[in-house]
Write an enzyme that holds these catalytic residues in place. Structure first.
Site, mmCIF file in Angstrom:
data_model
loop_
_atom_site.group_PDB
_atom_site.id
_atom_site.type_symbol
_atom_site.label_atom_id
_atom_site.label_comp_id
_atom_site.label_asym_id
_atom_site.label_seq_id
_atom_site.Cartn_x
_atom_site.Cartn_y
_atom_site.Cartn_z
ATOM 1 N N GLN A 57 5.720 -22.989 -54.359
ATOM 2 C CA GLN A 57 5.921 -21.545 -54.175
ATOM 3 C C GLN A 57 7.201 -21.068 -54.874
ATOM 4 O O GLN A 57 7.936 -20.237 -54.355
ATOM 5 C CB GLN A 57 5.982 -21.201 -52.683
ATOM 6 C CG GLN A 57 4.628 -21.143 -52.006
ATOM 7 C CD GLN A 57 3.755 -19.994 -52.508
ATOM 8 O OE1 GLN A 57 4.233 -18.992 -53.019
ATOM 9 N NE2 GLN A 57 2.449 -20.155 -52.354
ATOM 10 N N SER A 58 7.466 -21.575 -56.052
ATOM 11 C CA SER A 58 8.683 -21.198 -56.772
ATOM 12 C C SER A 58 8.641 -19.749 -57.260
ATOM 13 O O SER A 58 7.724 -19.352 -57.988
ATOM 14 C CB SER A 58 8.858 -22.123 -57.981
ATOM 15 O OG SER A 58 9.894 -21.647 -58.820
#
Ligand SMILES: *Cc1c(COP(=O)(O)O)cnc(C)c1O
Length: 334
Positions: free
Chosen positions: A75-76
Protein backbone atom coordinates in the site's frame (compact mmCIF):
# COMPACT_ATOMS: atom_id res chain seq x y z
CA UNK A 1 19.86 27.73 -0.16
CA UNK A 2 19.49 28.08 -3.91
CA UNK A 3 17.11 25.35 -5.02
CA UNK A 4 16.73 26.68 -8.56
CA UNK A 5 20.20 25.28 -9.31
CA UNK A 6 18.70 21.78 -9.37
CA UNK A 7 16.63 20.31 -12.21
CA UNK A 8 12.96 20.15 -11.33
CA UNK A 9 9.62 19.37 -12.95
CA UNK A 10 6.47 21.05 -11.69
CA UNK A 11 4.07 18.41 -10.37
CA UNK A 12 2.52 19.94 -7.24
CA UNK A 13 -0.33 22.27 -6.55
CA UNK A 14 1.58 24.63 -4.27
CA UNK A 15 1.80 26.47 -2.00
CA UNK A 16 -0.47 24.09 -0.11
CA UNK A 17 -2.83 25.72 2.41
CA UNK A 18 -1.81 26.39 6.02
CA UNK A 19 -5.04 26.15 8.01
CA UNK A 20 -6.11 26.58 11.62
CA UNK A 21 -7.99 23.65 13.23
CA UNK A 22 -10.34 25.42 15.68
CA UNK A 23 -12.50 22.47 16.70
CA UNK A 24 -9.66 20.03 17.29
CA UNK A 25 -7.84 22.76 19.25
CA UNK A 26 -10.93 23.36 21.44
CA UNK A 27 -11.52 19.63 21.92
CA UNK A 28 -7.99 19.12 23.23
CA UNK A 29 -7.91 22.42 25.17
CA UNK A 30 -4.94 23.80 23.23
CA UNK A 31 -2.17 24.26 22.06
CA UNK A 32 -3.25 26.13 18.91
CA UNK A 33 -3.28 23.47 16.19
CA UNK A 34 -2.52 24.30 12.57
CA UNK A 35 -2.27 21.96 9.62
CA UNK A 36 -0.09 22.28 6.51
CA UNK A 37 -2.04 20.51 3.79
CA UNK A 38 0.55 18.51 1.86
CA UNK A 39 -2.19 15.95 1.36
CA UNK A 40 -3.38 18.53 -1.17
CA UNK A 41 -0.34 18.60 -3.48
CA UNK A 42 -2.63 17.65 -6.35
CA UNK A 43 -1.27 14.94 -8.62
CA UNK A 44 -2.98 11.56 -8.17
CA UNK A 45 -4.75 12.57 -4.92
CA UNK A 46 -1.64 14.29 -3.56
CA UNK A 47 0.74 13.57 -0.69
CA UNK A 48 4.29 14.32 0.37
CA UNK A 49 6.04 12.21 -2.30
CA UNK A 50 4.97 14.62 -5.04
CA UNK A 51 7.28 17.22 -3.44
CA UNK A 52 10.28 14.90 -3.70
CA UNK A 53 9.34 13.70 -7.17
CA UNK A 54 9.62 17.23 -8.57
CA UNK A 55 13.40 17.05 -8.01
CA UNK A 56 13.81 13.30 -8.56
CA UNK A 57 12.07 13.29 -11.91
CA UNK A 58 13.75 16.56 -12.84
CA UNK A 59 17.03 14.72 -12.43
CA UNK A 60 15.70 11.63 -14.26
CA UNK A 61 14.71 13.73 -17.29
CA UNK A 62 18.02 15.61 -17.21
CA UNK A 63 19.77 12.23 -17.40
CA UNK A 64 17.63 11.11 -20.34
CA UNK A 65 15.87 8.31 -18.47
CA UNK A 66 12.76 6.77 -20.00
CA UNK A 67 11.94 4.13 -17.38
CA UNK A 68 11.54 4.76 -13.62
CA UNK A 69 12.12 1.94 -11.13
CA UNK A 70 11.16 2.21 -7.47
CA UNK A 71 9.91 0.15 -4.52
CA UNK A 72 7.63 0.23 -1.51
CA UNK A 73 5.16 -1.68 0.63
CA UNK A 74 2.03 -3.07 -1.07
CA UNK A 75 0.00 0.00 0.00
CA UNK A 76 2.83 2.42 -0.79
CA UNK A 77 1.74 6.00 -1.38
CA UNK A 78 5.19 6.71 -2.79
CA UNK A 79 4.76 4.06 -5.48
CA UNK A 80 1.32 5.39 -6.48
CA UNK A 81 2.59 8.97 -6.72
CA UNK A 82 5.70 7.89 -8.66
CA UNK A 83 3.56 5.89 -11.10
CA UNK A 84 1.32 8.93 -11.62
CA UNK A 85 4.22 11.34 -12.14
CA UNK A 86 5.81 8.91 -14.61
CA UNK A 87 2.51 8.61 -16.49
CA UNK A 88 2.15 12.39 -16.65
CA UNK A 89 5.68 12.74 -18.06
CA UNK A 90 5.31 9.86 -20.54
CA UNK A 91 7.84 7.63 -18.77
CA UNK A 92 7.54 3.89 -18.15
CA UNK A 93 7.41 2.83 -14.51
CA UNK A 94 8.16 -0.43 -12.68
CA UNK A 95 7.74 -0.92 -8.92
CA UNK A 96 8.71 -3.73 -6.59
CA UNK A 97 6.02 -4.15 -3.92
CA UNK A 98 7.09 -5.78 -0.66
CA UNK A 99 4.63 -7.93 1.26
CA UNK A 100 5.74 -6.09 4.41
CA UNK A 101 2.54 -6.94 6.28
CA UNK A 102 1.36 -10.53 6.69
CA UNK A 103 -2.28 -10.45 5.60
CA UNK A 104 -4.84 -12.13 3.33
CA UNK A 105 -7.12 -9.10 3.45
CA UNK A 106 -8.19 -8.46 -0.14
CA UNK A 107 -8.87 -4.77 0.63
CA UNK A 108 -5.23 -4.36 1.68
CA UNK A 109 -3.89 -6.47 -1.18
CA UNK A 110 -6.01 -5.10 -4.04
CA UNK A 111 -7.84 -1.88 -3.11
CA UNK A 112 -6.51 1.56 -2.18
CA UNK A 113 -3.12 2.35 -3.68
CA UNK A 114 -2.83 -0.98 -5.52
CA UNK A 115 -6.07 -0.32 -7.42
CA UNK A 116 -4.78 3.10 -8.50
CA UNK A 117 -1.35 1.64 -9.36
CA UNK A 118 -3.07 -0.69 -11.82
CA UNK A 119 -5.12 2.16 -13.30
CA UNK A 120 -1.89 4.13 -13.81
CA UNK A 121 -0.44 1.28 -15.90
CA UNK A 122 2.34 0.54 -13.41
CA UNK A 123 4.39 -2.65 -13.94
CA UNK A 124 4.25 -4.43 -10.59
CA UNK A 125 6.55 -7.14 -9.25
CA UNK A 126 6.11 -8.53 -5.74
CA UNK A 127 8.79 -9.37 -3.20
CA UNK A 128 8.69 -11.41 0.00
CA UNK A 129 9.33 -9.46 3.23
CA UNK A 130 12.73 -8.90 4.80
CA UNK A 131 14.84 -8.22 1.70
CA UNK A 132 16.96 -5.10 1.25
CA UNK A 133 14.38 -3.50 -1.02
CA UNK A 134 16.58 -0.64 -2.24
CA UNK A 135 19.17 -3.24 -3.29
CA UNK A 136 16.39 -5.18 -5.05
CA UNK A 137 15.36 -2.03 -6.95
CA UNK A 138 18.98 -1.31 -7.92
CA UNK A 139 19.40 -4.89 -9.13
CA UNK A 140 16.19 -4.65 -11.16
CA UNK A 141 17.41 -1.36 -12.66
CA UNK A 142 20.79 -2.86 -13.53
CA UNK A 143 19.15 -5.82 -15.30
CA UNK A 144 16.95 -3.46 -17.30
CA UNK A 145 19.95 -1.29 -18.26
CA UNK A 146 21.74 -4.43 -19.46
CA UNK A 147 18.70 -5.02 -21.68
CA UNK A 148 19.14 -1.55 -23.19
CA UNK A 149 16.69 0.54 -21.16
CA UNK A 150 17.44 4.06 -19.86
CA UNK A 151 16.61 3.58 -16.21
CA UNK A 152 16.42 5.94 -13.23
CA UNK A 153 16.09 4.20 -9.87
CA UNK A 154 14.30 5.99 -7.03
CA UNK A 155 14.87 4.60 -3.52
CA UNK A 156 11.96 3.75 -1.22
CA UNK A 157 9.98 6.84 -0.23
CA UNK A 158 12.07 8.94 -2.63
CA UNK A 159 14.40 9.51 0.30
CA UNK A 160 17.83 10.54 -0.92
CA UNK A 161 19.43 14.01 -1.04
CA UNK A 162 17.69 14.82 -4.33
CA UNK A 163 14.24 13.91 -3.01
CA UNK A 164 14.86 15.70 0.29
CA UNK A 165 15.28 18.96 -1.66
CA UNK A 166 11.50 18.88 -2.05
CA UNK A 167 11.09 19.36 1.69
CA UNK A 168 13.86 21.94 1.95
CA UNK A 169 11.63 23.79 -0.48
CA UNK A 170 8.62 23.27 1.81
CA UNK A 171 10.61 24.86 4.67
CA UNK A 172 10.89 28.01 2.53
CA UNK A 173 7.21 27.84 1.60
CA UNK A 174 6.01 27.35 5.18
CA UNK A 175 8.18 30.12 6.60
CA UNK A 176 6.91 32.55 3.96
CA UNK A 177 3.30 31.63 4.81
CA UNK A 178 3.87 31.99 8.55
CA UNK A 179 5.57 35.36 8.11
CA UNK A 180 2.77 36.56 5.85
CA UNK A 181 0.03 35.87 8.42
CA UNK A 182 2.15 36.69 11.48
CA UNK A 183 2.14 33.14 12.83
CA UNK A 184 4.89 32.24 15.30
CA UNK A 185 5.43 28.48 14.85
CA UNK A 186 6.62 26.76 18.04
CA UNK A 187 6.94 23.27 16.59
CA UNK A 188 6.40 21.40 13.32
CA UNK A 189 5.14 17.82 13.77
CA UNK A 190 4.82 15.08 11.14
CA UNK A 191 5.02 11.34 10.56
CA UNK A 192 8.52 10.13 9.67
CA UNK A 193 9.27 6.93 7.76
CA UNK A 194 11.97 6.72 5.10
CA UNK A 195 13.42 10.00 6.49
CA UNK A 196 13.37 12.28 3.45
CA UNK A 197 10.56 14.52 4.64
CA UNK A 198 12.13 15.21 8.02
CA UNK A 199 15.66 15.55 6.62
CA UNK A 200 14.53 18.07 4.01
CA UNK A 201 12.53 20.08 6.55
CA UNK A 202 15.33 20.11 9.12
CA UNK A 203 17.95 21.14 6.57
CA UNK A 204 15.70 23.86 5.16
CA UNK A 205 14.64 25.24 8.55
CA UNK A 206 18.23 25.16 9.86
CA UNK A 207 19.60 26.81 6.72
CA UNK A 208 17.01 29.56 7.12
CA UNK A 209 17.87 29.98 10.80
CA UNK A 210 14.14 29.67 11.48
CA UNK A 211 14.40 28.52 15.09
CA UNK A 212 11.46 26.17 14.40
CA UNK A 213 11.97 22.72 15.97
CA UNK A 214 10.78 19.66 14.05
CA UNK A 215 9.34 16.56 15.73
CA UNK A 216 9.08 13.41 13.65
CA UNK A 217 6.67 10.76 14.90
CA UNK A 218 8.08 7.39 13.82
CA UNK A 219 6.00 4.75 12.04
CA UNK A 220 8.50 1.89 11.70
CA UNK A 221 11.95 2.02 13.33
CA UNK A 222 13.02 2.47 16.94
CA UNK A 223 14.11 5.99 17.90
CA UNK A 224 17.90 5.53 17.70
CA UNK A 225 17.79 4.10 14.20
CA UNK A 226 15.23 6.63 12.96
CA UNK A 227 17.17 9.64 14.24
CA UNK A 228 20.41 8.23 12.83
CA UNK A 229 18.78 7.68 9.40
CA UNK A 230 17.35 11.19 9.36
CA UNK A 231 20.58 12.83 10.51
CA UNK A 232 22.65 10.95 7.93
CA UNK A 233 20.31 12.15 5.19
CA UNK A 234 20.43 15.69 6.62
CA UNK A 235 24.20 15.69 6.25
CA UNK A 236 24.19 14.49 2.65
CA UNK A 237 21.36 16.87 1.72
CA UNK A 238 23.18 19.82 3.34
CA UNK A 239 26.27 18.86 1.38
CA UNK A 240 24.31 18.72 -1.88
CA UNK A 241 23.03 22.22 -1.10
CA UNK A 242 26.53 23.47 -0.33
CA UNK A 243 25.65 24.41 3.26
CA UNK A 244 28.67 24.87 5.48
CA UNK A 245 29.10 23.30 8.91
CA UNK A 246 26.70 20.37 8.68
CA UNK A 247 23.45 19.91 10.60
CA UNK A 248 23.37 19.77 14.42
CA UNK A 249 22.57 16.27 15.65
CA UNK A 250 20.17 17.80 18.23
CA UNK A 251 18.08 19.28 15.43
CA UNK A 252 16.92 15.75 14.58
CA UNK A 253 14.28 14.52 17.03
CA UNK A 254 12.04 11.50 16.52
CA UNK A 255 9.50 10.04 18.91
CA UNK A 256 8.91 6.39 18.07
CA UNK A 257 6.49 5.54 20.88
CA UNK A 258 3.46 5.32 18.59
CA UNK A 259 4.48 2.62 16.10
CA UNK A 260 2.46 -0.07 17.91
CA UNK A 261 3.11 -3.62 16.73
CA UNK A 262 4.79 -2.50 13.55
CA UNK A 263 4.71 -0.67 10.24
CA UNK A 264 1.20 -0.51 8.80
CA UNK A 265 -0.39 -2.35 11.74
CA UNK A 266 -3.29 -0.33 13.20
CA UNK A 267 -3.26 1.07 16.73
CA UNK A 268 -6.18 2.30 18.85
CA UNK A 269 -4.60 5.76 19.01
CA UNK A 270 -4.42 5.92 15.21
CA UNK A 271 -8.12 5.00 14.99
CA UNK A 272 -9.04 7.73 17.47
CA UNK A 273 -6.91 10.33 15.66
CA UNK A 274 -8.57 9.50 12.33
CA UNK A 275 -12.08 9.81 13.76
CA UNK A 276 -11.32 13.04 15.67
CA UNK A 277 -9.89 14.78 12.60
CA UNK A 278 -12.74 13.55 10.40
CA UNK A 279 -15.51 14.52 12.82
CA UNK A 280 -14.10 17.80 14.14
CA UNK A 281 -12.36 19.17 11.05
CA UNK A 282 -13.62 17.15 8.06
CA UNK A 283 -10.03 16.09 7.42
CA UNK A 284 -9.06 12.54 6.52
CA UNK A 285 -5.70 11.33 7.80
CA UNK A 286 -4.20 8.02 6.67
CA UNK A 287 -3.86 4.78 8.68
CA UNK A 288 -0.12 4.15 8.19
CA UNK A 289 1.59 7.55 8.61
CA UNK A 290 -0.37 10.72 9.39
CA UNK A 291 -2.82 8.82 11.63
CA UNK A 292 -0.02 7.56 13.86
CA UNK A 293 1.68 10.96 13.67
CA UNK A 294 -1.47 12.70 14.88
CA UNK A 295 -2.02 10.00 17.53
CA UNK A 296 1.43 10.87 18.89
CA UNK A 297 0.71 14.60 18.87
CA UNK A 298 -2.64 14.09 20.64
CA UNK A 299 -1.02 11.92 23.30
CA UNK A 300 1.77 14.44 23.91
CA UNK A 301 -0.86 17.20 24.24
CA UNK A 302 -2.79 15.13 26.81
CA UNK A 303 0.44 14.50 28.72
CA UNK A 304 0.95 18.27 29.04
CA UNK A 305 3.91 18.71 26.69
CA UNK A 306 2.55 22.00 25.35
CA UNK A 307 1.11 25.25 26.70
CA UNK A 308 -2.19 26.60 25.46
CA UNK A 309 -0.70 29.59 23.65
CA UNK A 310 1.83 27.61 21.63
CA UNK A 311 1.29 27.26 17.88
CA UNK A 312 1.87 23.74 16.62
CA UNK A 313 1.80 22.96 12.90
CA UNK A 314 1.02 19.39 11.90
CA UNK A 315 2.24 18.55 8.40
CA UNK A 316 -0.40 16.40 6.70
CA UNK A 317 1.64 14.15 4.44
CA UNK A 318 -1.34 12.58 2.60
CA UNK A 319 -1.93 8.86 2.13
CA UNK A 320 -5.73 8.80 2.39
CA UNK A 321 -5.96 6.38 -0.53
CA UNK A 322 -4.60 3.80 1.93
CA UNK A 323 -7.82 4.11 3.97
CA UNK A 324 -9.49 1.79 1.45
CA UNK A 325 -6.99 -0.93 2.31
CA UNK A 326 -8.13 -0.82 5.96
CA UNK A 327 -11.90 -1.12 5.59
CA UNK A 328 -12.41 -3.70 8.37
CA UNK A 329 -10.37 -1.79 10.95
CA UNK A 330 -12.00 1.54 10.10
CA UNK A 331 -15.51 0.10 10.13
CA UNK A 332 -15.03 -1.14 13.68
CA UNK A 333 -13.10 1.97 14.84
CA UNK A 334 -15.89 4.26 13.57
C1 LIG B 1 5.96 8.36 2.87
C2 LIG B 1 4.97 8.98 3.78
C3 LIG B 1 5.35 9.60 4.98
C4 LIG B 1 6.76 9.57 5.50
O1 LIG B 1 7.62 10.39 4.79
P1 LIG B 1 9.17 9.97 4.71
O2 LIG B 1 9.77 11.01 3.89
O3 LIG B 1 9.17 8.61 4.08
O4 LIG B 1 9.70 9.93 6.10
C5 LIG B 1 4.40 10.21 5.75
N1 LIG B 1 3.11 10.21 5.38
C6 LIG B 1 2.69 9.62 4.25
C7 LIG B 1 1.24 9.64 3.93
C8 LIG B 1 3.60 8.99 3.40
O5 LIG B 1 3.16 8.39 2.29
Amino acid sequence: MHLARFPRVKLCHAPTPLEFMPRLTAHLGGPQLWIKRDDATGLATGGNKNRKLEFLLGEALAQGATHIVTQGAVQSNHVRQTAAAAAKLGLKCTALLEHRIKTNDTDYLESGNVLLDRMLGLNIEYREPGLDMNAEAEAKGAAMRAAGEKVYVIPGGGSNPTGALGYAHVALELLAQANEIGLRIDQLVHATGSAGTQAGLVVGLEALNSGIPVLGIGVRNPRDRQEANVHKLCESTAEKLGLKGGIRREAVVANCDYVGEGYGIPTAGMGEALMLCARLEGIFLDPVYSGKGMAGLIDLIRKGHYTQDQNIVFLHTGGQVGLFGYRDFLTSAA
